[in-house]
Scaffold this active site. Structure first.
Site, PDB file in Angstrom:
ATOM      1  N   SER A 210       0.830  -1.212   0.000  1.00 31.67           N
ATOM      2  CA  SER A 210       0.000   0.000   0.000  1.00 31.67           C
ATOM      3  C   SER A 210       0.862   1.258   0.000  1.00 31.67           C
ATOM      4  CB  SER A 210      -0.913   0.024   1.234  1.00 31.67           C
ATOM      5  OG  SER A 210      -1.849  -1.018   1.187  1.00 31.67           O
TER       6      SER A 210
ATOM      7  N   HIS B  21      -3.373   0.346  -4.541  1.00 35.14           N
ATOM      8  CA  HIS B  21      -2.832  -0.772  -5.318  1.00 35.14           C
ATOM      9  C   HIS B  21      -3.283  -0.616  -6.771  1.00 35.14           C
ATOM     10  CE1 HIS B  21      -1.549  -3.493  -1.909  1.00 35.14           C
ATOM     11  NE2 HIS B  21      -2.218  -2.548  -1.281  1.00 35.14           N
TER      12      HIS B  21
ATOM     13  N   HIS C 125      -4.921  -9.880  -1.028  1.00 36.06           N
ATOM     14  CA  HIS C 125      -4.989 -10.115   0.411  1.00 36.06           C
ATOM     15  C   HIS C 125      -6.046 -11.173   0.739  1.00 36.06           C
ATOM     16  CE1 HIS C 125      -3.574  -5.963  -0.157  1.00 36.06           C
ATOM     17  NE2 HIS C 125      -2.859  -6.141   0.933  1.00 36.06           N
TER      18      HIS C 125
ATOM     19  N   TYR D   5      -7.989 -10.999   3.227  1.00 37.46           N
ATOM     20  CA  TYR D   5      -9.211 -10.335   3.674  1.00 37.46           C
ATOM     21  C   TYR D   5     -10.104  -9.891   2.517  1.00 37.46           C
ATOM     22  CZ  TYR D   5      -6.782  -5.844   2.788  1.00 37.46           C
ATOM     23  OH  TYR D   5      -6.108  -4.792   2.217  1.00 37.46           O
ATOM     24  N   GLU D   6      -9.573  -9.874   1.296  1.00 37.10           N
ATOM     25  CA  GLU D   6     -10.404  -9.537   0.135  1.00 37.10           C
ATOM     26  C   GLU D   6     -11.331 -10.685  -0.237  1.00 37.10           C
ATOM     27  OE1 GLU D   6      -8.279  -7.102  -3.071  1.00 37.10           O
ATOM     28  OE2 GLU D   6      -6.600  -7.946  -1.944  1.00 37.10           O
TER      29      GLU D   6
ATOM     30  N   ALA E 119       3.190  -1.874   3.988  1.00 35.32           N
ATOM     31  CA  ALA E 119       2.962  -0.850   4.999  1.00 35.32           C
ATOM     32  C   ALA E 119       2.478  -1.572   6.245  1.00 35.32           C
ATOM     33  CB  ALA E 119       1.924   0.150   4.517  1.00 35.32           C
TER      34      ALA E 119
ATOM     35  N   MET F  24      -1.255  -7.040   7.182  1.00 36.28           N
ATOM     36  CA  MET F  24      -2.271  -7.972   6.687  1.00 36.28           C
ATOM     37  C   MET F  24      -1.838  -8.658   5.393  1.00 36.28           C
ATOM     38  SD  MET F  24      -5.506  -5.396   7.254  1.00 36.28           S
ATOM     39  CE  MET F  24      -5.605  -4.382   8.748  1.00 36.28           C
ATOM     40  N   SER F  25      -0.533  -8.797   5.204  1.00 31.59           N
ATOM     41  CA  SER F  25      -0.042  -9.383   3.953  1.00 31.59           C
ATOM     42  C   SER F  25       1.284 -10.093   4.193  1.00 31.59           C
ATOM     43  CB  SER F  25       0.138  -8.269   2.903  1.00 31.59           C
ATOM     44  OG  SER F  25       1.180  -7.381   3.297  1.00 31.59           O
TER      45      SER F  25
ATOM     46  N   ASN G 125       2.145   3.736  10.664  1.00 29.92           N
ATOM     47  CA  ASN G 125       1.454   4.272  11.842  1.00 29.92           C
ATOM     48  C   ASN G 125       1.841   3.407  13.033  1.00 29.92           C
ATOM     49  OD1 ASN G 125      -0.633   2.462  10.124  1.00 29.92           O
ATOM     50  ND2 ASN G 125      -0.927   2.070  12.312  1.00 29.92           N
TER      51      ASN G 125
ATOM     52  N   HIS H  85      -6.905   3.990   6.903  1.00 28.58           N
ATOM     53  CA  HIS H  85      -6.064   3.656   5.752  1.00 28.58           C
ATOM     54  C   HIS H  85      -5.451   4.902   5.128  1.00 28.58           C
ATOM     55  CE1 HIS H  85      -4.532   1.024   2.636  1.00 28.58           C
ATOM     56  NE2 HIS H  85      -5.067   1.778   1.702  1.00 28.58           N
TER      57      HIS H  85
END
Length: 275
Positions: A32, A63, A85, A87-88, A115, A213-214, A237, A249
Site C-alpha cells: 500500500s 494498489h 490479500h 481479507y479480500e 505498509a 495484513m499481507s 502508523n 487507511h
C-alpha cells in the site's frame, strides 16, 4: 493448497508473449502506497492483472493492479504494483498465485514490501524496517493441502525465511545512504480490522515489532519454491493503543507518501547491488 500447474503456465506464457525476450531477475511485490517504485522502471511494459489468465484482481486503494516489467538500476525486474490479500476474500492459492508465476518466469529473488503498524514502541511512523523473521497469525497456511514436489518440499524449512545475506546488503546500503533502517519481526494478521490495543500488547509479548495484513503467505510460497526473500516494511502508523488516536487507511497512504524518497533510494540501491 490448490495449485494447478497448467494455470501457472498459462499465466506465465501470456506474460512472456507480452514482454518478448525480457528475462526478469528480481521480483518486487509493492504494498500500500509503495507502488511508486514501479514508476521508476525504465522502458516499462505494463500488464493489467485483469488481462492475465487466472489472475485475481486487486481491490484495495493504493494498489494499481498491474505488473510492470523493465529495467531498474541495471537489473531486469518484474514489479507487482499492488497485491492480493486474504481479507479480500481470496483463497490462499489466489493470494500467492503471482509468486508461483514469478518462479515460472525464472525469478529466483524477490523483495516483498508492505505498509505496517508499529508494535515496537521504539519505532516511529515513517521508519523503514528490514524483516528479520515473521509470525504467521493468519490461522492458516498457503501450503495446506496436497503437495506437489515439483513446486517444493512437503515440509519446507523456515529457519532462514528471510535471506541473511540480503538483510546484510540492505543494512549496508542504508548505512551508505545515511538512512535509518530498523530490523524486526513482522506479524501477519488476516485483517481487515486493525488490531485492538489488547491484541497489540499480545503481539508485542510474542516478540512482534510490526503488524500487517499481507506478506507472510507470499513469503511462505517463495521459500517453498526456493526463492531468496528480502522483506521491507514501512512503518506507516503506530498500532492501536500506543498513541491516543484512531487508525485509518488514509494515514497509511499519507505516511508512505512522506517517506517515498527514502524508500525509493533504499530499494533501488539494493537492487543495483543484488547478484
Amino acid at each position: 493448497m490448490t495449485v494447478i500447474k497448467q494455470e501457472i503456465q498459462d499465466a506465465s506464457s501470456f506474460i512472456e508473449e507480452k514482454i518478448g525476450g525480457l528475462s526478469p531477475e528480481i521480483g518486487l511485490i509493492l504494498g500500500s502506497g509503495l507502488g511508486v517504485l514501479a514508476d521508476e522502471i525504465k522502458n516499462p511494459i505494463r500488464i493489467s492483472y485483469s488481462d492475465i489468465p487466472n489472475f485475481p484482481v486487486s481491490t484495495v486503494e493504493g494498489h494499481a493492479g498491474q505488473f510492470v516489467f523493465g529495467e531498474l538500476n541495471g537489473k531486469m525486474v518484474a514489479a507487482m504494483q499492488g497485491r492480493f490479500h486474504f481479507y479480500e476474500g481470496y483463497a490462499m492459492d489466489k493470494v500467492t498465485f503471482p509468486v508461483r508465476v514469478m518462479k515460472e518466469l525464472g525469478i529466483e529473488k524477490v523483495i516483498v514490501t508492505n505498509a505496517a503498524g508499529g508494535v515496537n514502541k521504539e519505532f516511529e511512523p515513517g521508519d523503514l524496517m528490514v524483516i528479520a523473521d515473521h509470525i504467521n497469525n493468519f490461522g492458516t497456511n498457503p501450503l495446506i493441502g496436497p503437495n506437489s514436489n515439483e513446486f517444493g518440499p512437503r515440509f519446507p524449512d523456515m529457519s532462514t525465511t528471510y535471506s541473511e545475506s540480503l538483510q546484510t546488503l540492505a543494512h549496508e546500503t542504508a548505512r551508505d545512504l545515511g538512512l535509518k533502517l530498523q530490523s524486526g519481526v513482522y506479524v501477519g494478521n488476516t485483517g481487515p480490522t486493525y488490531e485492538t490495543p489488547a491484541e497489540v500488547r499480545m503481539l508485542r509479548a510474542l516478540g512482534g515489532d510490526a503488524v500487517g495484513m499481507s506478506t507472510v503467505p507470499e513469503v511462505i510460497i517463495a521459500r517453498h519454491a526456493g526463492m531468496a526473500v528480502l522483506g521491507i516494511s514501512c512503518i506507516s502508523n503506530m498500532a492501536a493503543g500506543i498513541l491516543d488516536q484512531p487508525l485509518h487507511h488514509d494515514e497509511v497512504i499519507e505516511t508512505t507518501e512522506k517517506v517515498k524518497a527514502n524508500f525509493l533510494s533504499l530499494v533501488k540501491n539494493i537492487v543495483s547491488k543484488m547478484n
